[in-house]
Scaffold this motif. Structure first.
Motif, PDB file in Angstrom:
ATOM      1  N   ILE A 561       0.850  -1.183   0.000  1.00  0.00           N
ATOM      2  CA  ILE A 561       0.000   0.000   0.000  1.00  0.00           C
ATOM      3  C   ILE A 561       0.890   1.239   0.000  1.00  0.00           C
ATOM      4  N   LYS A 562       0.461   2.258  -0.714  1.00  0.00           N
ATOM      5  CA  LYS A 562       1.251   3.479  -0.819  1.00  0.00           C
ATOM      6  C   LYS A 562       1.089   4.322   0.442  1.00  0.00           C
ATOM      7  N   VAL A 563       2.189   4.902   0.919  1.00  0.00           N
ATOM      8  CA  VAL A 563       2.122   5.852   2.027  1.00  0.00           C
ATOM      9  C   VAL A 563       2.774   7.163   1.592  1.00  0.00           C
ATOM     10  N   ALA A 709      -2.033   9.103   6.110  1.00  0.00           N
ATOM     11  CA  ALA A 709      -0.829   8.981   5.289  1.00  0.00           C
ATOM     12  C   ALA A 709      -0.885   7.767   4.349  1.00  0.00           C
ATOM     13  N   PHE A 710      -1.855   6.861   4.540  1.00  0.00           N
ATOM     14  CA  PHE A 710      -2.032   5.732   3.632  1.00  0.00           C
ATOM     15  C   PHE A 710      -2.956   6.174   2.512  1.00  0.00           C
ATOM     16  N   VAL A 711      -2.430   6.188   1.286  1.00  0.00           N
ATOM     17  CA  VAL A 711      -3.153   6.824   0.173  1.00  0.00           C
ATOM     18  C   VAL A 711      -3.138   5.918  -1.054  1.00  0.00           C
ATOM     19  N   PRO A 712      -4.036   6.168  -2.018  1.00  0.00           N
ATOM     20  CA  PRO A 712      -4.028   5.408  -3.272  1.00  0.00           C
ATOM     21  C   PRO A 712      -3.106   6.063  -4.299  1.00  0.00           C
ATOM     22  N   GLU A 713      -2.862   5.335  -5.373  1.00  0.00           N
ATOM     23  CA  GLU A 713      -2.144   5.924  -6.495  1.00  0.00           C
ATOM     24  C   GLU A 713      -3.059   6.930  -7.196  1.00  0.00           C
ATOM     25  N   ASP A 901     -11.452  -6.647  11.558  1.00  0.00           N
ATOM     26  CA  ASP A 901     -12.660  -7.056  10.832  1.00  0.00           C
ATOM     27  C   ASP A 901     -12.813  -6.293   9.526  1.00  0.00           C
ATOM     28  N   GLU A 902     -11.741  -5.726   9.030  1.00  0.00           N
ATOM     29  CA  GLU A 902     -11.803  -4.802   7.900  1.00  0.00           C
ATOM     30  C   GLU A 902     -10.910  -5.272   6.752  1.00  0.00           C
ATOM     31  N   LEU A 903     -11.405  -5.082   5.524  1.00  0.00           N
ATOM     32  CA  LEU A 903     -10.617  -5.300   4.320  1.00  0.00           C
ATOM     33  C   LEU A 903     -10.454  -3.963   3.603  1.00  0.00           C
ATOM     34  N   VAL A 904      -9.248  -3.704   3.115  1.00  0.00           N
ATOM     35  CA  VAL A 904      -8.962  -2.445   2.425  1.00  0.00           C
ATOM     36  C   VAL A 904      -8.566  -2.755   0.989  1.00  0.00           C
ATOM     37  N   PHE A 905      -9.195  -2.036   0.051  1.00  0.00           N
ATOM     38  CA  PHE A 905      -8.976  -2.230  -1.375  1.00  0.00           C
ATOM     39  C   PHE A 905      -8.499  -0.929  -2.004  1.00  0.00           C
ATOM     40  N   GLU A 906      -7.821  -1.071  -3.139  1.00  0.00           N
ATOM     41  CA  GLU A 906      -7.505   0.089  -3.982  1.00  0.00           C
ATOM     42  C   GLU A 906      -8.118  -0.161  -5.350  1.00  0.00           C
ATOM     43  N   LEU A 907      -8.769   0.865  -5.909  1.00  0.00           N
ATOM     44  CA  LEU A 907      -9.467   0.681  -7.175  1.00  0.00           C
ATOM     45  C   LEU A 907      -9.688   2.026  -7.862  1.00  0.00           C
ATOM     46  N   GLY A 942     -16.883   2.239   2.988  1.00  0.00           N
ATOM     47  CA  GLY A 942     -16.579   3.647   2.785  1.00  0.00           C
ATOM     48  C   GLY A 942     -15.436   3.795   1.793  1.00  0.00           C
ATOM     49  N   THR A 943     -15.364   4.921   1.118  1.00  0.00           N
ATOM     50  CA  THR A 943     -14.281   5.184   0.177  1.00  0.00           C
ATOM     51  C   THR A 943     -13.708   6.571   0.442  1.00  0.00           C
ATOM     52  N   GLY A 944     -12.489   6.792  -0.034  1.00  0.00           N
ATOM     53  CA  GLY A 944     -11.888   8.108   0.141  1.00  0.00           C
ATOM     54  C   GLY A 944     -10.484   8.167  -0.409  1.00  0.00           C
ATOM     55  N   ASP A 945      -9.871   9.337  -0.265  1.00  0.00           N
ATOM     56  CA  ASP A 945      -8.521   9.543  -0.794  1.00  0.00           C
ATOM     57  C   ASP A 945      -7.449   9.187   0.226  1.00  0.00           C
ATOM     58  N   SER A 946      -7.850   8.535   1.337  1.00  0.00           N
ATOM     59  CA  SER A 946      -6.908   8.007   2.320  1.00  0.00           C
ATOM     60  C   SER A 946      -7.604   6.890   3.079  1.00  0.00           C
ATOM     61  N   TRP A 947      -6.802   6.128   3.805  1.00  0.00           N
ATOM     62  CA  TRP A 947      -7.393   5.048   4.612  1.00  0.00           C
ATOM     63  C   TRP A 947      -8.338   5.646   5.653  1.00  0.00           C
ATOM     64  N   ASP A 948      -7.970   6.744   6.238  1.00  0.00           N
ATOM     65  CA  ASP A 948      -8.836   7.375   7.231  1.00  0.00           C
ATOM     66  C   ASP A 948     -10.153   7.810   6.610  1.00  0.00           C
TER      67      ASP A 948
END
Length: 951
Positions: A561-563, A709-713, A901-907, A942-948
């Protein structure tokens, strides 16, 4: 053998269910299920051999239950009402089990309207009155009422627990119940039995029941004493539920005067004739047992080899003592037998042999521990004991002028190995094979199918070891534990400290000894451990939960994952400024400068200089300053304690995350690649290391800043899918709590519903208390633990626990039943069959015992939660692929992280609308079809431009 008659009465019904749950589905030549029959036969055989080695019986009979209805159902129609019907594939095996008993030429006794326990009791008393000694082969607590030392012309009655190989006499009964056998029924009547649906007194557990009987002498006196008691919940319950206790006393009383269907003399043992046993074994295809019979000259005896690891078909008697198994016949490890493969011809020879063998152990040697960045140095293969090789690929000095040994060119070796390692027809075995999958994936090899000895060991023995204090699942530990072999260590071949050399510089002979041994030992461990899955009920969780996840988790690790390095740097600077300010404030309160990170200096300041009470010195002579101590002082109004807690949190987050994450950014991918362990948590949860991404605080502002600080491409978003209150939902299902099930089905806020049930109203305070209690109860919290969390007195906390159990009695039944099972079996079990062992559950050390009890209460729930999210992960990418959303050319949906209990995806942002329903459906249906839950699994996305932002 003594001239005195000694009758053995075997509780055959207990044997049947033990055999059924420990063996895989098997069918005989006629297609009839016989897994339980096979297990029962081997268990009966083993009993015969064990008794032959000891002072054997003169008489023996097997006692079975005739039907589910007995005279107790006429007294109480809810007796055993909560027991599920027998599994469909077990029902046709009942008559075959009777046939098996008679094939041994043993009496098989059953009577309509009586339970096996009643028949056992009647025979035991009748034999004892004639002066015979009696041994009841069972661990059933109800039968402990019969234990007697004999005397005055009557024989003694004891029990034999074959699972623990333990005799149970009067002293053992007193140790278990705190009273003699003659009062066990009174204790049982007070505490009830959730398995048999015997009510007892609601809220009275084993300890309270024992104490009441010890103090008052019998059940009637204990119930009569209630009127004189001080007002309390116990008094109310004893008075209100007296009739339940009195009825329960009747239900637990064994019938000792039933007519005997066969005379005792007909139980005499005269050996086991070869016929009809041979015919029975032949009819059902039990060929390995038939060979044993032939080897034993017609009867099971001490000369018969009952080691299932040495048979073609493993039997149910293979249950491990501790977790060591007898070895299949293998030669000792001979490192000089290994081959160093230095030419392409020899490599192709090994590949051809492996393709023909259809099973090969594989191990890689690399330049570093990080599979995402390490260089491949060599590969080892094993096809059997001492039949192993090492293929060096990058040996020799790093200097361009250094002499390099003869070895296969890397590209040629990869080309030769790829068809083997990707062949669907060849099973690849590894020890933590996820690491090797990732190393080889970077060379274009997709290793599959695979087995992993580390995960097999975990699924068999999580929490268990011979010494009863647990045990790891690393290869060196497994080799020592199961094979009695000490492997070469890395430092043996590479050295330590300043003299340590890279593995690529190790001389080939020594490298071959080390690397090929790893593959050889892995092959041996697989040969030993894999059959145990079927024998011990581990196949389901391994095949349906853990094994399918190996490749999935490996792919997630490669994705990373990108930081945002700049954001982390800013946070580090901010944390440094804040901690410097807090440090100054702490020194001002203390009146002097000192090293806050030094427990000794901090303890001296808190308890000697500032004079706070409650300081405790350990063996080292210094005060304890752990989190609990500081939180207590903070609660008592000590400002310095709050400051130190804040200081500790910031310095830990800075060193663990904002500083360390910058160093963990892979220079080739620009992303952080955590490593997941499938054996890191005893309950089956995944654990994350190097870096650990699962311990970032979720609910604090500081934790949220780190998650930002955890972000997508560029062009992508992050999507977080979280199971909502999954453990509470599973508790509602597993404890069968109608109120909670209704609330979840209606989509209610469960904490508000709990607050309404407990307090009659929902306010901010009552909901907060209800939330704390909801989760705390599932973790087996004590009155003092809950008091600490809620900031109330222990008595008030106990009142809350009592009120909770009154409103949700199913939860208390679940807790009591779970602890009863774990104490009896030694392990808990999830809905998917994952076992977690608790060797200290019966410890005489209170802290050890209570710690095990707390963990045992939660393990089935937390473990089932872990199993469900693992099943979702294994199904996720195929489902996304079917929806046209799989990763392709840098696009598509990629699964990056699993945190609690969470899964994180990038798309891509444009794929969110199509992907979200697929992700939600896969997670919601993850338990199916193996487990059908009574509650829906809620998913929050939920979706967004960071993990938070996504979370």
């Amino acid at each position: 053998m003594s001239d005195k008659n000694h009758l053995y009465l075997v509780d055959g019904s207990a044997y049947i269910f033990r055999a059924y749950h420990r063996l895989p589905p098997l069918t005989n030549p006629q297609g009839t299920p016989v897994g339980a029959v096979y297990g029962y036969t081997t268990m009966l055989w083993k009993l015969a051999e064990d008794l032959d080695k000891a002072v054997g019986p003169t008489h023996l009979a097997v006692i079975l239950d005739k039907a589910s209805h007995s005279f107790r159902n006429d007294i109480y129609d809810q007796y055993k009402a909560n027991r599920p019907p027998a599994p469909e594939d077990l029902v046709p095996q009942f008559p075959l089990i009777r046939d098996a008993t008679r094939a041994f030429s043993l009496p098989c006794i059953e009577e309509e309207g009586l339970e096996a326990d009643d028949i056992i009791a009647s025979y035991a008393r009748a034999a004892a009155l004639q002066g015979w000694d009696v041994t009841i082969v069972s661990s059933d607590k109800d039968l402990m009422q019969l234990v007697s030392e004999g005397g005055n012309g009557t024989g003694a009655i004891d029990m034999l627990d074959t699972m623990k190989n333990q005799r149970i006499g009067r002293e053992e009964v007193i140790e278990k119940f705190g009273v003699g056998p003659e009062l066990v029924g009174d204790v049982l009547a007070l505490m009830g039995d959730s398995a048999d649906n015997i009510p007892g007194i609601f809220g009275v557990g084993p300890k309270t029941a024992t104490k009441l009987i010890q103090e008052h002498g019998n059940l009637t006196a204990a119930l009569d004493s209630a009127e004189a008691m001080k007002t309390s919940k116990l008094k109310e319950r004893l008075i209100e539920h007296r009739a339940d206790a009195e009825m329960s006393r009747i239900l637990v009383t064994l019938k000792e005067d039933a007519p005997l269907p066969q005379p005792l003399e007909e139980f005499r043992l005269d050996g086991v004739p070869k016929e009809p046993l041979a015919a029975f074994l032949q009819d059902h295809g039990f060929t390995s047992l038939l060979r044993r019979l032939d080897a034993g000259n017609g009867s099971p005896s001490r000369s018969t080899d009952l080691n299932p690891a040495k048979q073609d078909n493993a039997g149910a008697d293979a249950a491990p003592q501790g977790n060591r198994q007898d070895m299949p016949e293998m030669p000792a490890v001979d490192r000089d037998a290994y081959e160093c493969v230095q030419t392409l011809d020899r490599l192709e020879h090994w590949v051809a042999r492996a393709l023909a063998a259809r099973l090969v152990a594989v191990d890689t040697e690399t330049s570093a521990l990080d599979a995402i960045s390490a260089d491949l140095v060599g590969i080892s293969l094993a096809l059997g004991p001492n039949d192993a090789c090492y293929i060096p690929l990058a040996h020799g000095g790093t200097d361009m002028f250094a002499e390099k040994p003869d070895q296969v060119e890397l590209a040629a070796a990869i080309a030769a190995l790829k068809p083997l390692l990707e062949s669907d027809a060849v099973l690849k075995i590894g020890q933590n094979i996820k690491y090797d999958i990732n190393v080889l994936a970077r060379h274009g090899i997709a290793v599959a199918p695979v087995d992993d000895t580390m995960i097999i060991s975990f699924d068999l023995d999580a929490g268990r070891s011979e010494d009863g204090i647990g045990g790891g699942h690393g290869m060196d530990e497994l080799a020592q534990r199961h094979l009695g072999h000490s492997c070469l260590s890395f430092k043996d071949v590479c050295g330590t400290g300043k003299k340590q050399i890279p593995f690529g510089e190790v001389p080939l002979e020594k490298a071959t000894h080390y690397a090929a041994e790893d593959a050889d030992v892995t092959w041996r461990l697989h040969r030993l451990l894999r059959p145990r899955l079927a024998i011990e009920g581990g196949t389901r969780v391994y095949e349906q939960v853990d094994r399918p996840l190996i490749g999935v988790v490996a792919a997630m690790e490669r994705e990373g994952i990108k930081v945002d390095r700049a954001a982390l740097a800013r946070l580090s600077e901010q944390f440094a400024t804040t901690t410097a300010r807090i440090e100054t404030e702490i020194h001002e309160i203390a009146g002097q400068a000192f090293t806050i990170g030094s427990p000794k200096q901090l303890g001296d300041i808190l308890f000697d200089k500032l004079g706070y009470k409650g300081g405790r010195k350990g063996k080292s002579g210094q005060y304890s300053t752990d989190q609990a101590i500081l939180e207590r002082l903070a609660g008592e109004g000590a400002p310095i304690a709050n400051k130190v807690l804040e200081y500790r949190q910031l310095t830990k987050l800075k060193s663990t995350y904002t500083d360390a994450l910058q160093d963990k950014i892979n220079r080739d991918t620009g992303r952080v690649h955590t490593s997941y362990s499938l054996v890191g948590a005893q309950t089956g949860r995944l654990s994350s290391t190097d870096p650990n991404l699962q311990n970032i605080p979720i609910r604090t502002e500081i934790g949220r800043e780190i998650r930002k600080a955890f972000v997508p491409e560029a062009g992508n978003v992050l999507l977080a899918a979280d199971y909502s209150q999954i453990e509470l939902r599973l508790a509602a299902h597993m404890a069968d709590v109608d109120t909670l099930k209704e609330a979840f089905a209606a989509g209610e806020d469960i904490h508000s519903r709990t607050a309404r049930e407990m307090y009659g109203e929902v306010t901010r305070d009552t909901r907060a208390q209800a939330k704390t209690i909801n989760f705390a109860i599932l973790y087996g919290i004590s009155r003092w633990g809950l008091a600490g969390r809620l900031g109330v007195e222990a008595d008030e906390a106990q009142a809350m626990i009592d009120r909770y159990f009154e409103r949700f009695p199913g939860i208390q039944r679940y807790i009591v039943h779970t602890l009863e099972q774990v104490r009896e079996r030694g392990y808990s079990e999830t809905l998917f069959g994952r076992k977690t062992w608790f060797p200290r559950i019966n410890s005489k050390n209170q802290a050890e015992r209570q710690g095990s009890e707390r963990a045992a209460i939660n393990a089935p729930i937390q473990g089932t939660s872990a199993d469900i999210i693992k099943r979702a992960m294994a199904r996720m990418m195929p489902a996304l692929h079917d929806a046209g959303l799989a990763p392709k050319d840098g696009s598509g949906v990629r699964m990056l992280l699993q945190v609690h209990d969470e899964l994180v995806f990038e798309l891509p942002e444009g794929d969110v609308a199509a992907a979200a329903p697929v992700i939600e459906r896969v997670m919601a249906e993850a338990a199916l079809p193996s487990v059908i839950l009574d509650v829906p699994l809620g998913i929050e996305i939920g979706t967004g431009d960071s993990w938070d932002a996504a979370h």
